[in-house]
Motif scaffolding. Structure first.
Motif, mmCIF file in Angstrom:
data_model
loop_
_atom_site.group_PDB
_atom_site.id
_atom_site.type_symbol
_atom_site.label_atom_id
_atom_site.label_comp_id
_atom_site.label_asym_id
_atom_site.label_seq_id
_atom_site.Cartn_x
_atom_site.Cartn_y
_atom_site.Cartn_z
ATOM 1 N N SER A 109 0.849 -1.198 0.000
ATOM 2 C CA SER A 109 0.000 0.000 0.000
ATOM 3 C C SER A 109 0.878 1.240 0.000
ATOM 4 O O SER A 109 1.867 1.326 0.736
ATOM 5 C CB SER A 109 -0.909 -0.006 1.221
ATOM 6 O OG SER A 109 -1.774 -1.123 1.184
ATOM 7 N N LYS B 203 -7.168 -5.019 7.730
ATOM 8 C CA LYS B 203 -6.386 -6.035 7.037
ATOM 9 C C LYS B 203 -6.697 -7.454 7.509
ATOM 10 O O LYS B 203 -6.717 -8.397 6.714
ATOM 11 C CB LYS B 203 -4.897 -5.725 7.211
ATOM 12 C CG LYS B 203 -4.507 -4.389 6.582
ATOM 13 C CD LYS B 203 -3.179 -3.865 7.069
ATOM 14 C CE LYS B 203 -2.018 -4.445 6.327
ATOM 15 N NZ LYS B 203 -0.754 -3.724 6.647
ATOM 16 N N GLU C 93 -4.986 0.206 7.565
ATOM 17 C CA GLU C 93 -4.481 1.296 6.724
ATOM 18 C C GLU C 93 -5.588 2.318 6.562
ATOM 19 O O GLU C 93 -6.777 1.965 6.562
ATOM 20 C CB GLU C 93 -4.009 0.748 5.378
ATOM 21 C CG GLU C 93 -2.796 -0.152 5.529
ATOM 22 C CD GLU C 93 -2.437 -0.952 4.302
ATOM 23 O OE1 GLU C 93 -1.361 -1.579 4.310
ATOM 24 O OE2 GLU C 93 -3.234 -0.968 3.344
ATOM 25 N N PHE D 132 -4.218 0.540 -2.030
ATOM 26 C CA PHE D 132 -4.204 -0.405 -0.921
ATOM 27 C C PHE D 132 -3.905 -1.765 -1.540
ATOM 28 O O PHE D 132 -4.675 -2.269 -2.359
ATOM 29 C CB PHE D 132 -5.556 -0.425 -0.208
ATOM 30 C CG PHE D 132 -5.912 0.869 0.479
ATOM 31 C CD1 PHE D 132 -5.644 1.057 1.828
ATOM 32 C CD2 PHE D 132 -6.522 1.901 -0.227
ATOM 33 C CE1 PHE D 132 -5.981 2.246 2.461
ATOM 34 C CE2 PHE D 132 -6.854 3.093 0.388
ATOM 35 C CZ PHE D 132 -6.587 3.270 1.746
ATOM 36 N N THR E 71 -0.131 3.731 6.999
ATOM 37 C CA THR E 71 -0.185 2.273 6.966
ATOM 38 C C THR E 71 0.342 1.737 8.289
ATOM 39 O O THR E 71 1.409 2.147 8.767
ATOM 40 C CB THR E 71 0.653 1.704 5.811
ATOM 41 O OG1 THR E 71 2.014 2.088 5.974
ATOM 42 C CG2 THR E 71 0.140 2.202 4.479
#
Length: 772
Positions: free
Chosen positions: A346, A526, A503, A360, A498
């Motif tokens: 990302s 994530k 993120e 991303f 990030t």
């Protein structure tokens, strides 16, 4: 025998893994490129007579812009000339010469009565009026002119046709930092190179210098990946024919190579942005990346070239046009450069001034997650180019130049081999389709804002009934649509961070004319592979407004209260179905309506899902939309996914919004987002002009003045990430806070003050015991 069978099964499993990685272990060498050119040339040569005859029978050779000969024969001649150079086989040269000769006669099929109506044909119809085809035609001639197979008479004929066609460019020497200008410049340069003693050669060289000027070491004006590839490819050819590769070592070219690299998706090709269609004509980038790999000895670019080349092979694409392009990949390829899979995931692409995009990404194979946000506006650069084009050619619907009204739009989302959101496409008519198809804002995955209030009523208390009269509320698309003309706005990045588990991006669009600014916040969870999109609007002018957040898909498999389970099986002519669907869920519904409408988008029947509201807003009012984008397996129960999401009570709503998400093993994820960033600013003109009390918001168990908080709670630990804050409190325990300091030189003339400066961001995992 059993051992053999086990080995066969193991080999089969490994083979499947290699397929799943989308050919990342395959490579493309000079031999691979040469073999492709030979196959494509042989196939195209066999089809050549039929192609010419079909063209003669059609009416396509007199379209609205005049004589329009086919491009494939020119590219075939160029590729044949290349093969002659490489193999020294004169059969290739004979075929190329035959095409060059016959092609120059096609202008005789252009109706004389049409030619009389075009002032630019006053000196005759040129054999090559299309500047896309002129440079490969000249290059084909240069490749075979010393073969010993050209008679003096034929040389003169071809030379005259090239000269007349190069001269023809002067009727419209379109300039600026864009692909059409550099195509014309290259044609002028090659014309002068082919015939240095021609009476017009000095004019051609001068024209080439003029047209290339806005592009040498300068930013390109186009926000369109189709034309980005054309521009870069032609620029590299121009520099090569100028015998000047030094400019390629300048920062701008290196910037663009990295910029394009980050736009490669798990599908194996470039993401389509602006005037571009899905997986269409991105092969221009293959030789560009091979040039970059050789020039910088960088295997990442070799990976990019091979990724796109393998996608092309997988799709079965084969043509003379591609052979011409791949011939340059062969020439620029250096087999000594070893492939290197990029490590970056990302990131910003590549900055918040020129590129204005955020990716991303979880990896570079076909199963990786990839989402692209584009927040690029027209910007302040290339003023002369933009204004020249705006007032010269019919580009009313474009973001100058070749761009769409896609500011703050999610252009592409793919995960586990499934495409879940995609770009709107280029256009389905000239200069654009109806309602600005497909460039206008309502064709993109973004928020749209309009002045005035949409009529929502479909039944009235009628005072004077008219027999047969029926009332029907306005559909959303009926209300927001117009001619599709582009409306200039300003954009900038607020933040992009990030962390290990999350993120976060925040980008802002400012529309001074309508009177609002809009922050699009994207949070990538994530561990869950979920995206949370929050669109917060603050009004700067009191008025009636209609707002809607739009999401485009192909199928709605299931829908219910505020949710739509969606799927995309095709984009144009490409079948793209995979193992994942996308759940679109709107958790906040106060005074909002959600529904969907049919539309035509990217040359197919699609559906526009939306959540919308209409009301009167005062200056300073805040409105917002929340969308959960949840990829999931085909058979997963979407209601069970929705039940995991809970909106948290917020004490200063709507200045902030928060969520509690149930995760596996009794884990909980808390997500807290401040919407109105100005709400913490104190009235006094002191510094700091904020403090914890002025900015704090209580999101259930979380209390903070932060712009963004992610917190994952499990048995005796918490993991958290927080940005732009003084203090973070969880369940009445201070997790982290800034230290005080003395601030002098107060602007209001008062004495020194003790205050706290905001911390930029922090990420940590700590033990936590709930004292309750």
């Amino acid at each position: 025998m059993k051992q053999i069978m086990k080995k066969i099964k193991l080999f089969g499993f490994i083979s499947l893994c290699l397929v799943a990685s989308n050919l990342t272990l395959l490579s493309a060498s000079k031999k691979d490129y040469l073999d492709y050119v030979k196959r494509a040339v042989e196939s195209s040569w066999n089809k050549y007579p039929e192609l010419i005859e079909d063209w003669k029978k059609s009416s396509i050779h007199y379209v609205s812009w005049g004589f329009n000969p086919p491009g494939e024969p020119v590219y075939l001649a160029d590729a044949l000339g290349f093969l002659f150079e490489v193999t020294k086989d004169k059969n290739y040269a004979r075929r190329a010469i035959k095409i060059l000769d016959e092609y120059s006669n096609l202008k005789n099929f252009y109706p004389e009565e049409l030619a009389k109506n075009r002032v630019e044909y006053s000196d005759g119809v040129p054999a090559l009026p299309n500047f896309f085809f002129l440079f490969p035609y000249v290059r084909a001639y240069l490749r075979v002119k010393d073969s010993g197979l050209l008679s003096g008479e034929l040389k003169k004929k071809i030379a005259d046709e090239i000269a007349n066609s190069v001269d023809f460019i002067s009727h419209f020497p379109e300039w600026g930092a864009h692909n059409r200008a550099v195509l014309r410049a290259l044609a002028y340069l090659l014309g002068a190179k082919a015939f240095p003693d021609h009476p017009s050669a000095h004019i051609w060289r001068k024209q080439a210098e003029v047209l290339i000027y806005d592009n040498l070491g300068k930013w390109e004006a186009e926000d369109a990946t189709l034309y980005n590839g054309v521009w870069m490819y032609v620029m590299l050819l121009y520099m090569e024919n100028l015998n000047n590769d030094k400019i390629l070592t300048q920062p701008i070219f290196r910037y663009y190579f990295d910029y394009y690299l980050n736009l490669i998706t798990p599908y194996g090709t470039m993401v389509d942005i602006g005037d571009a269609n899905f997986n269409n004509a991105f092969e221009w980038f293959i030789p560009c990346f091979e040039k970059a790999a050789s020039l910088y000895n960088d295997g990442r670019y070799k990976y990019a070239a091979e990724k796109i080349f393998n996608r092309m092979l997988k799709d079965g694409k084969q043509s003379a046009g591609l052979a011409s392009i791949i011939s340059d990949a062969y020439r620029w390829c250096d087999d000594k450069v070893k492939i290197a899979i990029p490590e970056i995931q990302s990131c910003e692409v590549l900055d918040d001034i020129v590129g204005k995009k955020i990716v991303f990404r979880t990896g570079w194979d076909s199963l990786s997650t990839y989402l692209l946000l584009n927040y690029r506006d027209e910007g302040d650069g290339n003023y002369m180019t933009r204004e020249y084009l705006r007032n010269t050619i019919p580009v009313e619907e474009e973001k100058m130049h070749h761009g769409s009204s896609d500011e703050n739009a999610i252009i592409f989302l793919m995960t586990n081999g499934s495409i879940l959101l995609h770009h709107a496409g280029y256009r389905d008519a000239l200069p654009s389709g109806m309602f600005g198809a497909y460039r206008a804002d309502y064709y993109h995955n973004r928020l749209v804002v309009r002045k005035n209030k949409r009529e929502l009523r479909d039944s009235l208390v009628v005072l004077s009934p008219v027999p047969g009269q029926r009332y029907k509320k306005q559909t959303l698309l009926e209300f927001v649509r117009n001619s599709g003309n582009y409306r200039p706005v300003r954009t900038f990045k607020v933040d992009f961070l990030t962390f290990k588990e999350v993120e976060y991006s925040r980008t802002r669009l400012v529309d001074d004319k309508i009177g609002y600014f809009w922050d699009r916040i994207i949070v990538y969870l994530k561990k869950l592979n979920w995206f949370v999109v929050v669109d917060a609007v603050k009004f700067t002018v009191a008025d009636y407004y209609t707002l809607a957040v739009l999401w485009h898909t192909q199928q709605i498999l299931k829908s219910g209260k505020n949710f739509y389970d969606t799927r995309i099986d095709s984009i144009g002519r490409y079948k793209v179905g995979g193992s994942q669907n996308l759940l679109i869920y709107f958790p906040e519904t106060y005074a909002k309506e959600d529904s969907f409408e049919q539309e035509i988008r990217h040359f197919q029947n699609d559906l526009c899902i939306y959540q919308t509201t209409s009301s009167h807003y005062k200056m300073g009012d805040v409105e917002f939309f929340i969308t959960f984008l949840i990829p999931h397996d085909l058979n997963e129960n979407v209601e069970s996914l929705i039940r995991r999401i809970k909106q948290i009570d917020v004490d200063k709503f709507p200045n902030g919004v928060g969520f509690e998400i149930e995760n596996q093993n009794d884990e909980k994820i808390y997500l807290c987002l401040k919407l109105d960033l100005d709400s913490e600013i104190l009235r006094e003109n002191i510094r700091p002009r904020y403090n914890f009390n002025s900015g704090k918001i209580k999101y259930g168990d979380v209390e903070t003045d932060a712009y963004f908080v992610y917190l994952r709670e499990r048995k005796d630990k918490i993991s958290y990430a927080v940005s732009n804050f003084i203090k973070l409190i969880f369940r009445n325990q201070t997790i982290l806070e800034a230290k005080p300091t003395t601030f002098t030189l107060q602007l209001d003339g008062s004495g020194d003050r003790i205050g706290y400066t905001k911390l930029r961001f922090w990420e940590d995992e700590i033990k936590f015991v709930d004292k309750k």
